[in-house]
Design an enzyme around this catalytic site. Structure first.
Site, PDB file in Angstrom:
ATOM      1  CB  CYS A   1      -2.184   6.438   6.327  1.00 42.79           C
ATOM      2  SG  CYS A   1      -1.383   6.918   4.780  1.00 42.79           S
TER       3      CYS A   1
ATOM      4  CB  CYS B   1      -1.005   2.844   9.107  1.00 43.42           C
ATOM      5  SG  CYS B   1      -1.657   1.917   7.707  1.00 43.42           S
TER       6      CYS B   1
ATOM      7  CB  CYS C   1       6.236   4.122   4.535  1.00 41.30           C
ATOM      8  SG  CYS C   1       7.011   5.719   4.241  1.00 41.30           S
TER       9      CYS C   1
ATOM     10  CB  CYS D   1      -0.924  -0.015   1.212  1.00 40.75           C
ATOM     11  SG  CYS D   1      -2.123   1.340   1.234  1.00 40.75           S
ATOM     12  CB  CYS D   2       3.830   2.265   2.002  1.00 44.48           C
ATOM     13  SG  CYS D   2       3.174   2.560   3.656  1.00 44.48           S
TER      14      CYS D   2
END
EC number: 1.8.4.10
Length: 243
Positions: free
Chosen positions: A206, A209, A234, A117-118
């Site tokens: 985020c 997270c 990340c 995702c990062c």
């Protein structure tokens, strides 16, 4: 270009003995095309310092992952208005985000890990931005992470994001500072900060997270808390893990 042939190893020995303001002044004097990466308290300290040194050269960018807290968006706007600067808000590729969400849902990082995702929401946009500059300034501190940031130099050759057959210089003016020094500067200079800090958040990323940290917890324990503590990057500063 002479700028791209800096001996960062030798320069680090010199710059590591200087104040953050002196490091920023050197960076702004050396590079015309340089940008400050902005997201948190450390970064706005850099903006404040750079604005006092040379307001005409303050180029700032921020990554909007699409998953930030509402308070963070208000913080970005507050900084823009406070300093009267433009902030280049950089977004991820919508097709890549759509594919990830379609295939794995909105919270795949809890089942896998945060890196995929990062990579889409942060690394891709950062890479696009850094291809347009010759140097960048970050708010990394050595005491931020027990496993990945203890050896951060004041200046380094960023091979991870450099253009092909070129170089990218990365400055970390706050490498020697503690969190206490950052907040002493914020309070004494009336620097704006993210209101989430007043709610127990120390390191803010985020929304899914990030969570507040309790007494005695390290600041990075509030980030990706379901993963192993010493590898909490990340990918924006992937060179730290390699080191």
């Amino acid at each position: 270009m002479a700028e791209n042939r800096l001996n960062t190893v030798d320069l680090d020995s010199e710059l590591s003995q200087k104040s953050p303001q002196e490091i920023i002044e050197y960076a702004l004097d050396t590079f015309d095309n340089i940008a400050i990466s902005f997201s948190g308290a450390e970064d706005v300290v850099l903006i404040d310092m750079a604005h006092k040194i040379n307001p005409d050269k303050v180029q700032v960018f921020s990554l909007d992952t699409g998953r930030l807290h509402a308070e963070t968006y208000r913080f970005i706007e507050k900084v823009r208005e406070h300093y009267g600067i433009e902030i280049d808000v950089v977004f991820p590729d919508s097709n890549a985000v759509n594919q990830l969400v379609r295939e794995k849902g909105l919270f795949s990082f809890y089942k896998d890990d945060h890196k995929e995702c990062c990579s889409i929401r942060k690394i891709g946009p950062l890479r696009r931005k850094l291809l347009t500059v010759d140097a960048w300034i970050t708010g990394q501190r050595r005491d931020q992470s027990p496993g990945t940031r203890t050896s951060i130099p004041a200046i380094q050759d960023d091979k991870a994001f450099a253009r092909p057959d070129d170089s990218l210089t990365k400055f970390n003016p706050l490498a020697n500072w503690s969190s206490q020094q950052v907040w002493e500067y914020i309070r004494s200079n009336n620097v704006p900060y993210n209101e989430l800090h007043d709610q127990g958040y120390v390191s803010i990323g985020c929304e899914p997270c990030t969570r507040p940290t309790g007494p005695g917890q390290h600041e990075r324990e509030g980030r990706w808390w379901w993963e192993e503590a010493t590898q909490k990057e990340c990918g924006l500063h992937a060179v730290n893990i390699k080191q």
